[in-house]
Design a protein around this motif. Sequence first.
Motif, PDB file in Angstrom:
ATOM      1  N   HIS A   1      32.917  62.949  25.916  1.00 13.38           N
ATOM      2  CA  HIS A   1      32.984  64.409  26.028  1.00 13.38           C
ATOM      3  C   HIS A   1      32.431  64.866  27.373  1.00 13.38           C
ATOM      4  O   HIS A   1      32.790  65.917  27.877  1.00 13.38           O
ATOM      5  N   SER A   2      31.539  64.042  27.935  1.00 11.16           N
ATOM      6  CA  SER A   2      30.947  64.372  29.225  1.00 11.16           C
ATOM      7  C   SER A   2      30.759  63.097  30.037  1.00 11.16           C
ATOM      8  O   SER A   2      30.794  61.989  29.496  1.00 11.16           O
ATOM      9  N   VAL A   3      30.576  63.274  31.350  1.00 11.98           N
ATOM     10  CA  VAL A   3      30.270  62.169  32.253  1.00 11.98           C
ATOM     11  C   VAL A   3      29.107  62.588  33.134  1.00 11.98           C
ATOM     12  O   VAL A   3      28.877  63.769  33.358  1.00 11.98           O
ATOM     13  N   ARG A   4      28.378  61.613  33.617  1.00 18.09           N
ATOM     14  CA  ARG A   4      27.282  61.871  34.551  1.00 18.09           C
ATOM     15  C   ARG A   4      27.742  61.433  35.928  1.00 18.09           C
ATOM     16  O   ARG A   4      28.172  60.297  36.103  1.00 18.09           O
ATOM     17  N   VAL A   5      27.674  62.338  36.901  1.00 18.73           N
ATOM     18  CA  VAL A   5      28.064  62.057  38.278  1.00 18.73           C
ATOM     19  C   VAL A   5      26.784  61.904  39.096  1.00 18.73           C
ATOM     20  O   VAL A   5      25.885  62.745  39.011  1.00 18.73           O
ATOM     21  N   ILE A   6      26.722  60.835  39.878  1.00 16.27           N
ATOM     22  CA  ILE A   6      25.514  60.522  40.646  1.00 16.27           C
ATOM     23  C   ILE A   6      25.900  60.269  42.104  1.00 16.27           C
ATOM     24  O   ILE A   6      26.872  59.560  42.380  1.00 16.27           O
ATOM     25  N   VAL A   7      25.129  60.854  43.018  1.00 12.71           N
ATOM     26  CA  VAL A   7      25.269  60.608  44.458  1.00 12.71           C
ATOM     27  C   VAL A   7      23.875  60.254  44.947  1.00 12.71           C
ATOM     28  O   VAL A   7      22.921  60.988  44.691  1.00 12.71           O
ATOM     29  N   GLU A   8      23.755  59.123  45.633  1.00  8.94           N
ATOM     30  CA  GLU A   8      22.425  58.703  46.069  1.00  8.94           C
ATOM     31  C   GLU A   8      22.489  57.866  47.333  1.00  8.94           C
ATOM     32  O   GLU A   8      23.553  57.385  47.720  1.00  8.94           O
ATOM     33  N   GLN A   9      21.337  57.748  47.959  1.00 11.30           N
ATOM     34  CA  GLN A   9      21.162  56.863  49.104  1.00 11.30           C
ATOM     35  C   GLN A   9      20.152  55.796  48.679  1.00 11.30           C
ATOM     36  O   GLN A   9      18.946  56.014  48.791  1.00 11.30           O
ATOM     37  N   PRO A  10      20.626  54.662  48.195  1.00  9.48           N
ATOM     38  CA  PRO A  10      19.686  53.647  47.711  1.00  9.48           C
ATOM     39  C   PRO A  10      18.816  53.053  48.803  1.00  9.48           C
ATOM     40  O   PRO A  10      17.777  52.476  48.524  1.00  9.48           O
ATOM     41  N   ARG A  11      19.257  53.232  50.045  1.00 11.85           N
ATOM     42  CA  ARG A  11      18.460  52.839  51.217  1.00 11.85           C
ATOM     43  C   ARG A  11      19.078  53.514  52.427  1.00 11.85           C
ATOM     44  O   ARG A  11      20.220  53.976  52.375  1.00 11.85           O
ATOM     45  N   PRO A  12      18.349  53.600  53.530  1.00 12.58           N
ATOM     46  CA  PRO A  12      18.920  54.217  54.723  1.00 12.58           C
ATOM     47  C   PRO A  12      20.208  53.497  55.131  1.00 12.58           C
ATOM     48  O   PRO A  12      20.301  52.270  55.043  1.00 12.58           O
ATOM     49  N   GLY A  13      21.203  54.279  55.552  1.00  7.97           N
ATOM     50  CA  GLY A  13      22.454  53.694  55.996  1.00  7.97           C
ATOM     51  C   GLY A  13      23.414  53.319  54.883  1.00  7.97           C
ATOM     52  O   GLY A  13      24.390  52.609  55.103  1.00  7.97           O
ATOM     53  N   ARG A  14      23.150  53.809  53.672  1.00 10.94           N
ATOM     54  CA  ARG A  14      24.000  53.463  52.528  1.00 10.94           C
ATOM     55  C   ARG A  14      24.174  54.689  51.645  1.00 10.94           C
ATOM     56  O   ARG A  14      23.218  55.384  51.349  1.00 10.94           O
ATOM     57  N   LEU A  15      25.402  54.955  51.217  1.00 13.80           N
ATOM     58  CA  LEU A  15      25.706  56.019  50.260  1.00 13.80           C
ATOM     59  C   LEU A  15      26.315  55.377  49.031  1.00 13.80           C
ATOM     60  O   LEU A  15      27.220  54.545  49.141  1.00 13.80           O
ATOM     61  N   ARG A  16      25.814  55.753  47.860  1.00 12.10           N
ATOM     62  CA  ARG A  16      26.357  55.260  46.591  1.00 12.10           C
ATOM     63  C   ARG A  16      26.802  56.449  45.760  1.00 12.10           C
ATOM     64  O   ARG A  16      26.069  57.425  45.619  1.00 12.10           O
ATOM     65  N   VAL A  17      28.013  56.361  45.231  1.00  7.61           N
ATOM     66  CA  VAL A  17      28.518  57.346  44.276  1.00  7.61           C
ATOM     67  C   VAL A  17      28.755  56.607  42.969  1.00  7.61           C
ATOM     68  O   VAL A  17      29.144  55.430  42.972  1.00  7.61           O
ATOM     69  N   ALA A  18      28.507  57.297  41.850  1.00 13.05           N
ATOM     70  CA  ALA A  18      28.640  56.625  40.556  1.00 13.05           C
ATOM     71  C   ALA A  18      29.000  57.622  39.467  1.00 13.05           C
ATOM     72  O   ALA A  18      28.746  58.822  39.596  1.00 13.05           O
ATOM     73  N   VAL A  19      29.577  57.104  38.402  1.00  9.95           N
ATOM     74  CA  VAL A  19      29.911  57.892  37.222  1.00  9.95           C
ATOM     75  C   VAL A  19      29.520  57.084  35.990  1.00  9.95           C
ATOM     76  O   VAL A  19      29.815  55.896  35.893  1.00  9.95           O
ATOM     77  N   VAL A  20      28.852  57.753  35.063  1.00 11.84           N
ATOM     78  CA  VAL A  20      28.467  57.133  33.795  1.00 11.84           C
ATOM     79  C   VAL A  20      29.285  57.780  32.689  1.00 11.84           C
ATOM     80  O   VAL A  20      29.372  59.008  32.613  1.00 11.84           O
ATOM     81  N   ASP A  21      29.897  56.934  31.841  1.00 13.95           N
ATOM     82  CA  ASP A  21      30.592  57.440  30.660  1.00 13.95           C
ATOM     83  C   ASP A  21      30.181  56.606  29.451  1.00 13.95           C
ATOM     84  O   ASP A  21      29.417  55.653  29.582  1.00 13.95           O
ATOM     85  N   LYS A  22      30.670  56.967  28.294  1.00 14.20           N
ATOM     86  CA  LYS A  22      30.219  56.317  27.061  1.00 14.20           C
ATOM     87  C   LYS A  22      31.083  55.144  26.623  1.00 14.20           C
ATOM     88  O   LYS A  22      30.803  54.520  25.615  1.00 14.20           O
ATOM     89  N   SER A  23      32.118  54.837  27.377  1.00 15.96           N
ATOM     90  CA  SER A  23      32.971  53.699  27.050  1.00 15.96           C
ATOM     91  C   SER A  23      32.362  52.410  27.611  1.00 15.96           C
ATOM     92  O   SER A  23      31.854  52.406  28.730  1.00 15.96           O
TER      93      SER A  23
END
Length: 140
Positions: A67-89
């Motif tokens: 019914h919903s998803v979690r969207v995440i944008v982060e910099q796990p360290r300098p010089g790196r971009l991570r995008v992610a999505v969490v769902d229930k499947s």
Amino acid sequence: MTNERVRPGQYPRQSTTVASETATVAVARQMVREACVEWGLDQDATETGTLLISEIVTNAVRHGHSHSVRVIVEQPRPGRLRVAVVDKSRRMPELRIVGPDSTGGRGLLLVDALSTRWGTDLLPWGKRVWAEIETEAGGR
């Protein structure tokens, strides 16, 4: 949306939980754009991160059965971009080779081609699909 405070030893991160629907793709793209501007990332990182989140969110909406998803944008360290999505499947995404006449199925091929690395983390309640790219700060 949560914009988590960065303490020494932590990295910048934004996340939000949104409805699992087609309109969520635009929300996720805007979230990546705003985070990249706030963190001073270059235009290439912004555009690539935006495209990556579009593909990952689209897959989650189509196949995540949530019914919903979690969207995440982060910099796990300098010089790196991570995008992610969490769902229930817990169904793992599949990187497929599709024919030239196929109208879909190329999302993960694009993620694989554009990202430095990508993957899926199984969680007790579902999964997190993520992609990372190398970045340069202040390239605008």
